[in-house]
Design an enzyme around this catalytic site. Structure first.
Site, PDB file in Angstrom:
ATOM      1  N   HIS A 139       0.811  -1.221   0.000  1.00 16.65           N
ATOM      2  CA  HIS A 139       0.000   0.000   0.000  1.00 16.65           C
ATOM      3  C   HIS A 139       0.844   1.272   0.000  1.00 16.65           C
ATOM      4  CE1 HIS A 139      -3.587   2.184  -0.428  1.00 16.65           C
ATOM      5  NE2 HIS A 139      -3.118   3.031   0.451  1.00 16.65           N
TER       6      HIS A 139
ATOM      7  N   TYR B  53       1.711   5.244  -2.655  1.00 10.69           N
ATOM      8  CA  TYR B  53       2.038   6.655  -2.378  1.00 10.69           C
ATOM      9  C   TYR B  53       3.437   6.990  -2.881  1.00 10.69           C
ATOM     10  CZ  TYR B  53      -2.353   6.383  -0.188  1.00 10.69           C
ATOM     11  OH  TYR B  53      -3.689   6.171  -0.013  1.00 10.69           O
TER      12      TYR B  53
ATOM     13  N   HIS C 228     -10.186   0.399 -10.719  1.00 15.60           N
ATOM     14  CA  HIS C 228      -9.773   1.406  -9.715  1.00 15.60           C
ATOM     15  C   HIS C 228      -8.328   1.828  -9.946  1.00 15.60           C
ATOM     16  CE1 HIS C 228      -8.432   3.135  -5.925  1.00 15.60           C
ATOM     17  NE2 HIS C 228      -7.638   2.107  -5.717  1.00 15.60           N
ATOM     18  N   PHE C 229      -7.446   0.834 -10.131  1.00 14.77           N
ATOM     19  CA  PHE C 229      -6.049   1.294 -10.132  1.00 14.77           C
ATOM     20  C   PHE C 229      -5.600   1.869 -11.475  1.00 14.77           C
ATOM     21  CE2 PHE C 229      -4.931  -3.429 -10.249  1.00 14.77           C
ATOM     22  CZ  PHE C 229      -4.260  -3.458 -11.464  1.00 14.77           C
ATOM     23  N   HIS C 230      -6.414   1.660 -12.521  1.00 18.52           N
ATOM     24  CA  HIS C 230      -6.083   2.392 -13.752  1.00 18.52           C
ATOM     25  C   HIS C 230      -6.579   3.842 -13.678  1.00 18.52           C
ATOM     26  CE1 HIS C 230      -4.923  -1.541 -15.245  1.00 18.52           C
ATOM     27  NE2 HIS C 230      -4.247  -0.900 -16.176  1.00 18.52           N
TER      28      HIS C 230
ATOM     29  N   ARG D 205     -10.623 -10.669 -11.995  1.00 20.16           N
ATOM     30  CA  ARG D 205      -9.414 -10.060 -12.549  1.00 20.16           C
ATOM     31  C   ARG D 205      -8.419 -11.183 -12.844  1.00 20.16           C
ATOM     32  NH1 ARG D 205      -6.048  -7.309  -7.472  1.00 20.16           N
ATOM     33  NH2 ARG D 205      -4.597  -6.867  -9.159  1.00 20.16           N
ATOM     34  N   ARG D 206      -7.321 -10.852 -13.525  1.00 23.36           N
ATOM     35  CA  ARG D 206      -6.210 -11.774 -13.739  1.00 23.36           C
ATOM     36  C   ARG D 206      -6.650 -13.143 -14.282  1.00 23.36           C
ATOM     37  NH1 ARG D 206      -2.719 -10.371  -8.262  1.00 23.36           N
ATOM     38  NH2 ARG D 206      -1.557  -8.724  -9.286  1.00 23.36           N
TER      39      ARG D 206
HETATM   40 FE1  HAS Z   1      -6.058   1.925  -4.131  1.00 23.82          FE
HETATM   41  C1  HAS Z   1      -6.306  -1.512  -4.388  1.00 23.82           C
HETATM   42  C2  HAS Z   1      -8.097   1.886  -1.396  1.00 23.82           C
HETATM   43  C3  HAS Z   1      -5.572   5.317  -3.695  1.00 23.82           C
HETATM   44  C4  HAS Z   1      -3.481   1.851  -6.399  1.00 23.82           C
HETATM   45  N1  HAS Z   1      -5.104   0.455  -5.216  1.00 23.82           N
HETATM   46  C5  HAS Z   1      -5.384  -0.881  -5.194  1.00 23.82           C
HETATM   47  C6  HAS Z   1      -4.532  -1.553  -6.129  1.00 23.82           C
HETATM   48  C7  HAS Z   1      -3.698  -0.607  -6.674  1.00 23.82           C
HETATM   49  C8  HAS Z   1      -4.080   0.662  -6.092  1.00 23.82           C
HETATM   50  C9  HAS Z   1      -2.588  -0.837  -7.679  1.00 23.82           C
HETATM   51  O1  HAS Z   1      -9.095  -0.188   0.620  1.00 23.82           O
HETATM   52  C10 HAS Z   1      -4.571  -3.046  -6.475  1.00 23.82           C
HETATM   53  C11 HAS Z   1      -3.504  -3.835  -5.789  1.00 23.82           C
HETATM   54  C12 HAS Z   1      -3.595  -5.264  -6.263  1.00 23.82           C
HETATM   55  O2  HAS Z   1      -2.991  -5.570  -7.309  1.00 23.82           O
HETATM   56  O3  HAS Z   1      -4.304  -6.057  -5.634  1.00 23.82           O
HETATM   57  N2  HAS Z   1      -6.758   3.346  -2.822  1.00 23.82           N
HETATM   58  C13 HAS Z   1      -7.607   3.118  -1.814  1.00 23.82           C
HETATM   59  C14 HAS Z   1      -7.937   4.394  -1.165  1.00 23.82           C
HETATM   60  C15 HAS Z   1      -7.220   5.357  -1.816  1.00 23.82           C
HETATM   61  C16 HAS Z   1      -6.472   4.686  -2.851  1.00 23.82           C
HETATM   62  C17 HAS Z   1      -8.867   4.618  -0.024  1.00 23.82           C
HETATM   63  N3  HAS Z   1      -4.793   3.314  -4.901  1.00 23.82           N
HETATM   64  C18 HAS Z   1      -4.756   4.648  -4.570  1.00 23.82           C
HETATM   65  C19 HAS Z   1      -3.704   5.286  -5.293  1.00 23.82           C
HETATM   66  C20 HAS Z   1      -3.099   4.306  -6.066  1.00 23.82           C
HETATM   67  C21 HAS Z   1      -3.805   3.086  -5.805  1.00 23.82           C
HETATM   68  C22 HAS Z   1      -3.346   6.747  -5.169  1.00 23.82           C
HETATM   69  C23 HAS Z   1      -1.957   4.369  -7.002  1.00 23.82           C
HETATM   70  C24 HAS Z   1      -1.239   5.435  -7.212  1.00 23.82           C
HETATM   71  N4  HAS Z   1      -7.028   0.472  -3.106  1.00 23.82           N
HETATM   72  C25 HAS Z   1      -7.760   0.660  -1.985  1.00 23.82           C
HETATM   73  C26 HAS Z   1      -8.167  -0.642  -1.452  1.00 23.82           C
HETATM   74  C27 HAS Z   1      -7.652  -1.620  -2.292  1.00 23.82           C
HETATM   75  C28 HAS Z   1      -6.944  -0.884  -3.334  1.00 23.82           C
HETATM   76  C29 HAS Z   1      -8.964  -0.920  -0.243  1.00 23.82           C
HETATM   77  C30 HAS Z   1      -7.775  -3.139  -2.154  1.00 23.82           C
HETATM   78  C31 HAS Z   1      -8.971  -3.621  -2.836  1.00 23.82           C
HETATM   79  C32 HAS Z   1      -9.058  -5.135  -2.849  1.00 23.82           C
HETATM   80  O4  HAS Z   1     -10.016  -5.670  -2.269  1.00 23.82           O
HETATM   81  O5  HAS Z   1      -8.200  -5.822  -3.435  1.00 23.82           O
HETATM   82  C33 HAS Z   1      -7.189   6.843  -1.430  1.00 23.82           C
HETATM   83  O6  HAS Z   1      -5.879   7.245  -1.138  1.00 23.82           O
HETATM   84  C34 HAS Z   1      -7.776   7.717  -2.472  1.00 23.82           C
HETATM   85  C35 HAS Z   1      -7.901   9.160  -2.001  1.00 23.82           C
HETATM   86  C36 HAS Z   1      -8.137  10.065  -3.154  1.00 23.82           C
HETATM   87  C37 HAS Z   1      -9.083  10.983  -3.219  1.00 23.82           C
HETATM   88  C38 HAS Z   1      -9.222  11.795  -4.477  1.00 23.82           C
HETATM   89  C39 HAS Z   1      -8.789  13.244  -4.314  1.00 23.82           C
HETATM   90  C40 HAS Z   1      -8.922  13.961  -5.615  1.00 23.82           C
HETATM   91  C41 HAS Z   1      -7.996  14.788  -6.147  1.00 23.82           C
HETATM   92  C42 HAS Z   1      -8.262  15.389  -7.497  1.00 23.82           C
HETATM   93  C43 HAS Z   1      -8.805  16.819  -7.375  1.00 23.82           C
HETATM   94  C44 HAS Z   1      -9.088  17.371  -8.727  1.00 23.82           C
HETATM   95  C45 HAS Z   1      -8.923  18.645  -9.085  1.00 23.82           C
HETATM   96  C46 HAS Z   1      -9.232  19.025 -10.492  1.00 23.82           C
HETATM   97  C47 HAS Z   1      -8.453  19.724  -8.183  1.00 23.82           C
HETATM   98  C48 HAS Z   1     -10.018  11.248  -2.112  1.00 23.82           C
HETATM   99  C49 HAS Z   1      -6.744  15.158  -5.449  1.00 23.82           C
HETATM  100  C50 HAS Z   1     -10.621  19.545 -10.523  1.00 23.82           C
HETATM  101  C51 HAS Z   1     -11.209  19.371 -11.856  1.00 23.82           C
HETATM  102  C52 HAS Z   1     -12.531  19.369 -12.112  1.00 23.82           C
HETATM  103  C53 HAS Z   1     -13.028  19.173 -13.502  1.00 23.82           C
HETATM  104  C54 HAS Z   1     -13.566  19.521 -11.034  1.00 23.82           C
END
Ligand code: HAS
Length: 545
Positions: free
Chosen positions: A217, A221, A371-373, A434-435
């Site tokens: 995890h 980051y 999700h991860f793409h 998946r996979r």
């Molecule tokens: Fe995830 C599984 C939960 C973030 C990558 N994640 C994965 C896997 C990968 C991955 C690769 O809780 C699969 C691993 C595998 O092969 O099995 N993930 C989260 C949560 C977050 C999160 C809570 N993940 C990421 C990030 C990744 C990533 C970042 C890669 C860089 N993830 C999980 C969980 C799993 C998981 C479970 C396991 C699932 C399972 O059962 O297998 C959080 O950190 C996300 C927080 C992000 C936000 C978004 C903020 C938005 C922003 C954009 C603002 C936009 C603006 C532009 C300003 C709250 C900053 C405005 C424009 C307009 C047009 C309005």
């Protein structure tokens, strides 16, 4: 200014993984074709499904990201802390990473390491795969360690100044990397290498999984934070404005040090060896780690608004139109902006995954790659593509060729990832695994396992995957043409990264020093991981063979 003696090493660190990315992306496109049933075979052109999937994951998610973090770190530290990176150390780190990558590539490409990028037991690879991974990681450690003396010297000679925000972001990235790679180094060196050499009869599989996800995890980051450095310190300037709050930038980076690691059990909600109380704790901490990203969303939106209004933007929403979305001179902007747009959905679906009971529905379905793409293949990949092109051209004193094509790439990529992920989310909610090589099983109409209700999602996913492949092909067209362009020594000498000035330049003591945050991180890790570790060690989860 960026040190002249670092240019060659940084260019190797950028170009070698980009060359490998051609294989990585090719196997990505093949994935969607296998899964949509358009390839109905176990292999294609001599590379089988799981071998290709391993190459895709290892190249794109481990090799490209690690090399890029080191290359970008070298540039940022050199520029912001003033010529403080020892070139010999940088070459040593780079050499270890290159050798490690080549050593790991051999078993992958000869079919001896089809263990996927999540390489925990019981799947077993050739020892050279693990040895290559160790060298790659040690090379990245060396690259990090050599920045520390220059940083300490800088702090001594600038006692009144805050460490530049970009350097804070890079150190945060590597502090997290250092903390999370130690247990996986133990797993690889003590468990997996002796086992794959045949020196030990078996390994504790659950321990291997626990140690992997301890790393897995925070790894996300490690991928994300170099993009955050660009969002906070470069994007506001490209938008014509300033960073809304310097304090929030620092707070976000420091918060990631504490919160990135003690939550890896959210990948193991179905793990029988760990009690549900600790899984619930990790789920709660997973919600907490979304907070720095939510702070980022608001801080960046305010920064973009400041830039847009400075460009003449007005109204409640109309100011978005004044951002340089289609300005070929500022082609880097949409690589960052579209990454953020994608990340909104990546973040929301991450919160779904974290939700314990919801995870039971989506775990190991195609929802997860969807999700991860939208995370690693969204903000992270676009930031890496954009900044690699920017640095390759800038450090070699060349102009980016075909800037309009360069500008089109992030839009096309966004269209592709949204389409791809829509198909995979849709399928995931219907139970598509998946996979899995669906073309020879569930998507083969002649098979008695055929699932007609899974066809639509995978076909939509295939369209998206092909659009993503096209975007990368256009990217390489621009990159290669830029590298072949005429060189200007003067342009290379004067090349620097843009640096956004802060709008609110607060000076808050608690975010000036890494130490309290590292101590808090260690305490959080001990609380979250020692009891699950004891539970796993008390069980008997050994496999042999
Ligand atoms: Fe995830 C599984 C939960 C973030 C990558 N994640 C994965 C896997 C990968 C991955 C690769 O809780 C699969 C691993 C595998 O092969 O099995 N993930 C989260 C949560 C977050 C999160 C809570 N993940 C990421 C990030 C990744 C990533 C970042 C890669 C860089 N993830 C999980 C969980 C799993 C998981 C479970 C396991 C699932 C399972 O059962 O297998 C959080 O950190 C996300 C927080 C992000 C936000 C978004 C903020 C938005 C922003 C954009 C603002 C936009 C603006 C532009 C300003 C709250 C900053 C405005 C424009 C307009 C047009 C309005």
């Amino acid at each position: 200014m960026i040190q002249k003696d670092l240019r060659a090493v940084v260019l190797i660190e950028l170009l070698l993984p980009l060359a490998l990315l051609i294989f990585g992306v090719y196997h990505g496109v093949l994935q969607v074709l296998y899964r949509a049933g358009l390839i109905q075979d176990v292999s294609f052109f001599g590379i089988d499904y799981y071998q290709g999937l391993t190459a895709h994951g290892v190249i794109n998610a481990i090799v490209l990201t690690t090399f890029f973090a080191v290359a970008f770190g070298n540039v940022v530290i050199s520029q912001t802390l003033g010529q403080s990176v020892p070139a010999r150390g940088a070459w040593t780190g780079c050499a270890l990473m290159v050798v490690g990558t080549l050593v790991a590539a051999w078993p992958i490409f000869t079919g001896r390491a089809s263990v996927l990028y999540t390489f925990y037991a019981p799947m077993k690879a050739h020892p050279l795969f693990y040895i290559g991974v160790v060298l790659l990681v040690v090379g990245s450690w060396v690259s990090f360690w050599i920045w520390i003396p220059g940083y300490l010297r800088w702090r001594k000679s600038h006692p009144e100044q805050k460490t530049p925000l970009a350097a804070v972001g890079i150190f945060t990235t590597f502090i997290i990397w250092q903390m999370c790679t130690l247990p996986v180094a133990y797993e690889v060196i003590v468990q997996l290498i002796p086992w794959s050499l045949g020196w030990t009869p078996g390994v504790n599989v659950v321990l291997s999984r626990l140690l992997f996800w301890f790393f897995g995890h925070p790894l996300v980051y490690f991928w994300l934070l170099p993009a955050y450095v660009m969002y906070y310190t470069i994007m506001p300037q490209l938008a014509g404005g300033r960073l809304y709050s310097d304090f929030y930038g620092r707070l976000v980076f420091m918060a990631f040090i504490v919160l990135s690691t003690p939550l890896g059990l959210h990948h193991q909600f179905t793990e029988p060896a760990v009690s549900s109380g600790y899984k619930a704790l990790h789920a709660a901490l997973t919600f907490l780690v979304a907070v720095p990203s939510l702070i980022t969303a608001f801080t960046l939106a305010a920064s973009l608004e400041h830039g847009a209004r400075a460009n003449g933007g007005t109204g409640l929403f109309a100011w978005w139109g004044k951002l340089p979305h289609f300005d070929a001179q500022r082609w880097l902007f949409p690589y960052l902006f579209m990454g953020l747009v994608i990340f909104i959905l990546g973040g929301v679906t991450g919160i779904v995954n974290a939700s314990y009971s919801m995870a039971n529905l989506v775990h190991n379905t195609s929802w997860i790659p969807a999700h991860f793409h939208l995370t690693v293949a969204g903000p992270v990949f676009l930031a890496i593509l954009g900044m690699s092109l920017y640095l390759c051209a800038g450090l070699s004193g060349k102009k980016v060729a075909a800037p309009r094509v360069a500008l089109a790439v992030p839009y096309l990529w966004t269209l592709g990832t949204f389409t791809f992920s829509a198909g995979l989310f849709y399928g995931g909610l219907r139970g598509v695994p998946r996979r899995t090589n669906l073309g020879i099983s569930f998507l083969d109409p002649t098979s008695n396992t055929f699932r007609p209700d899974w066809v639509t999602g995978e076909h939509v996913g295939a369209v998206g995957g092909c659009v993503m492949g096209l975007a990368v092909a256009l990217y390489f067209y621009v990159l290669i043409r830029s590298l072949l362009a005429a060189r200007s020594e003067q342009a290379a000498d004067s090349f620097v990264l843009p640096e956004a000035a802060p709008y609110h330049d607060e000076d808050v003591a608690v975010v000036r020093n890494f130490r309290p945050w590292v101590v808090a991180a260690i305490i959080a890790i001990l609380v979250a991981y020692v009891p699950p570790l004891v539970q796993v060690l008390n069980g008997e989860y050994r496999v042999t063979g």
